[in-house]
Enzyme design. Structure first.
Site, PDB file in Angstrom:
ATOM      1  N   GLY A  11     108.329  -0.924 -30.166  1.00  0.00           N
ATOM      2  CA  GLY A  11     109.489  -1.204 -29.315  1.00  0.00           C
ATOM      3  C   GLY A  11     109.086  -1.926 -28.042  1.00  0.00           C
ATOM      4  N   LYS A  12     107.903  -1.582 -27.523  1.00  0.00           N
ATOM      5  CA  LYS A  12     107.428  -2.207 -26.284  1.00  0.00           C
ATOM      6  C   LYS A  12     107.144  -3.692 -26.501  1.00  0.00           C
ATOM      7  CE  LYS A  12     105.394   1.702 -23.901  1.00  0.00           C
ATOM      8  NZ  LYS A  12     104.177   2.311 -23.384  1.00  0.00           N
ATOM      9  N   GLU A  36      91.612   7.186 -22.834  1.00  0.00           N
ATOM     10  CA  GLU A  36      92.430   7.250 -21.622  1.00  0.00           C
ATOM     11  C   GLU A  36      91.815   8.290 -20.702  1.00  0.00           C
ATOM     12  OE1 GLU A  36      96.634   7.684 -21.766  1.00  0.00           O
ATOM     13  OE2 GLU A  36      96.914   5.844 -22.920  1.00  0.00           O
ATOM     14  N   ASP A  65     101.531   2.032 -18.905  1.00  0.00           N
ATOM     15  CA  ASP A  65     101.609   3.477 -18.903  1.00  0.00           C
ATOM     16  C   ASP A  65     102.741   3.841 -17.964  1.00  0.00           C
ATOM     17  OD1 ASP A  65     100.745   5.914 -19.823  1.00  0.00           O
ATOM     18  OD2 ASP A  65      99.351   6.243 -18.177  1.00  0.00           O
ATOM     19  N   PHE A 140     115.994   7.422 -24.361  1.00  0.00           N
ATOM     20  CA  PHE A 140     114.950   8.240 -24.966  1.00  0.00           C
ATOM     21  C   PHE A 140     114.293   9.078 -23.870  1.00  0.00           C
ATOM     22  CE2 PHE A 140     110.982   6.262 -23.440  1.00  0.00           C
ATOM     23  CZ  PHE A 140     111.494   5.104 -22.863  1.00  0.00           C
ATOM     24  N   GLY A 141     113.378   9.939 -24.273  1.00  0.00           N
ATOM     25  CA  GLY A 141     112.575  10.710 -23.315  1.00  0.00           C
ATOM     26  C   GLY A 141     113.416  11.428 -22.264  1.00  0.00           C
ATOM     27  N   HIS A 167     112.190   1.294 -13.787  1.00  0.00           N
ATOM     28  CA  HIS A 167     110.767   1.140 -13.486  1.00  0.00           C
ATOM     29  C   HIS A 167     110.127   0.063 -14.363  1.00  0.00           C
ATOM     30  CE1 HIS A 167     111.554   3.931 -16.653  1.00  0.00           C
ATOM     31  NE2 HIS A 167     110.292   4.126 -16.977  1.00  0.00           N
ATOM     32  N   ARG A 168     110.494   0.070 -15.685  1.00  0.00           N
ATOM     33  CA  ARG A 168     109.875  -0.888 -16.603  1.00  0.00           C
ATOM     34  C   ARG A 168     110.389  -2.299 -16.322  1.00  0.00           C
ATOM     35  NH1 ARG A 168     110.824   1.802 -20.480  1.00  0.00           N
ATOM     36  NH2 ARG A 168     108.995   3.120 -20.413  1.00  0.00           N
TER      37      ARG A 168
HETATM   38  P1  IMP Z   1     104.777   5.470 -21.898  1.00  0.00           P
HETATM   39  O1  IMP Z   1     103.502   5.468 -21.140  1.00  0.00           O
HETATM   40  O2  IMP Z   1     105.634   4.252 -21.600  1.00  0.00           O
HETATM   41  O3  IMP Z   1     104.591   5.687 -23.363  1.00  0.00           O
HETATM   42  O4  IMP Z   1     105.633   6.678 -21.359  1.00  0.00           O
HETATM   43  C1  IMP Z   1     105.130   7.998 -21.339  1.00  0.00           C
HETATM   44  C2  IMP Z   1     106.260   8.999 -21.402  1.00  0.00           C
HETATM   45  O5  IMP Z   1     107.073   8.882 -20.206  1.00  0.00           O
HETATM   46  C3  IMP Z   1     107.245   8.775 -22.551  1.00  0.00           C
HETATM   47  O6  IMP Z   1     106.844   9.479 -23.694  1.00  0.00           O
HETATM   48  C4  IMP Z   1     108.536   9.351 -22.005  1.00  0.00           C
HETATM   49  O7  IMP Z   1     108.557  10.731 -22.199  1.00  0.00           O
HETATM   50  C5  IMP Z   1     108.436   9.069 -20.524  1.00  0.00           C
HETATM   51  N1  IMP Z   1     109.170   7.829 -20.176  1.00  0.00           N
HETATM   52  C6  IMP Z   1     108.610   6.630 -19.833  1.00  0.00           C
HETATM   53  N2  IMP Z   1     109.557   5.718 -19.607  1.00  0.00           N
HETATM   54  C7  IMP Z   1     110.744   6.346 -19.796  1.00  0.00           C
HETATM   55  C8  IMP Z   1     112.105   5.910 -19.718  1.00  0.00           C
HETATM   56  O8  IMP Z   1     112.440   4.749 -19.433  1.00  0.00           O
HETATM   57  N3  IMP Z   1     113.041   6.859 -19.988  1.00  0.00           N
HETATM   58  C9  IMP Z   1     112.733   8.124 -20.314  1.00  0.00           C
HETATM   59  N4  IMP Z   1     111.493   8.576 -20.417  1.00  0.00           N
HETATM   60  C10 IMP Z   1     110.495   7.691 -20.165  1.00  0.00           C
END
Ligand code: IMP
Length: 185
Positions: A11-12, A36, A65, A140-141, A167-168
């Site tokens: 997805g990323k 990591e 991350d 998600f998350g 944030h992203r």
């Molecule tokens: P990752 O490093 O982008 O894989 O994010 C690590 C963890 O942070 C994910 O498994 C989510 O639980 C949480 N997370 C990161 N970005 C988001 C978001 O945009 N919405 C909700 N949870 C997030």
């Protein structure tokens, strides 16, 4: 130009492709295990990850991350967000926040990009609050328990709106600025 997106999450790759296509950058999904480091600092995780990947002879890539940093929990779950999401989940976060007045929290996303021998590391942030209950079924998350405007959670807003404040989204915009400053694009 082609950049490898080193992640276990396809997805990323699509997300980066969407944002960077107009600058003539093509994304290639690569799964490459790397160590990591254990640290509470996102930038350190990304920088050490980049070192480990470069040590394997790989160049021209992106890693990232992200995590949720809750003020009243002194930044927890932070770099352990994926683990916290898998174990205690959103109900666990809400339980930890029961009766806590300070609901402030911040999503952070750190992107590391190795391109043409240069290293770019940027961190995008999004401030908001932890809600009292899970709301919405999108995203998600931690999306159902995080609200950037104090009214709707990330699970209740359209994806485009989330990208414009998240944030992203902010991290990708910072990356594009840095790639322009370095005359890569
Ligand atoms: P990752 O490093 O982008 O894989 O994010 C690590 C963890 O942070 C994910 O498994 C989510 O639980 C949480 N997370 C990161 N970005 C988001 C978001 O945009 N919405 C909700 N949870 C997030």
């Amino acid at each position: 130009m082609k950049l490898k997106v080193i992640t276990s999450n396809p997805g990323k790759v699509a997300e980066y492709q969407k944002e960077l296509a107009e600058y003539g950058i093509d994304m290639e999904h690569v799964r490459l295990p790397y160590d990591e480091v254990q640290t509470s600092d996102l930038e350190e995780v990304v920088n050490k990850g980049m070192d480990a990947i470069i040590a394997q002879g790989v160049r021209d890539f992106i890693i990232d991350d992200s995590g949720l940093f809750v003020d009243a929990l002194k930044g927890f779950p932070g770099v352990w967000s994926a683990y916290a999401q898998k174990t205690i989940g959103n109900p666990g976060i809400l339980r930890l926040m029961e009766g806590v007045e300070d609901r402030g929290a911040e999503f952070r996303c750190c992107i590391g990009c190795d391109v043409m021998g240069k290293r770019i590391v940027v961190t995008g942030k999004c401030r908001g609050v932890i809600t009292d209950s899970e709301q919405g079924d999108g995203g998600f998350g931690f999306d159902p328990v995080f609200s950037h405007d104090g009214e709707r959670t990330f699970a209740e807003i359209p994806m485009d709106e989330k990208n414009s404040v998240s944030h992203r989204g902010n991290a990708v915009r910072l990356l594009i600025d840095a790639l322009k400053a370095e005359k890569v694009i």
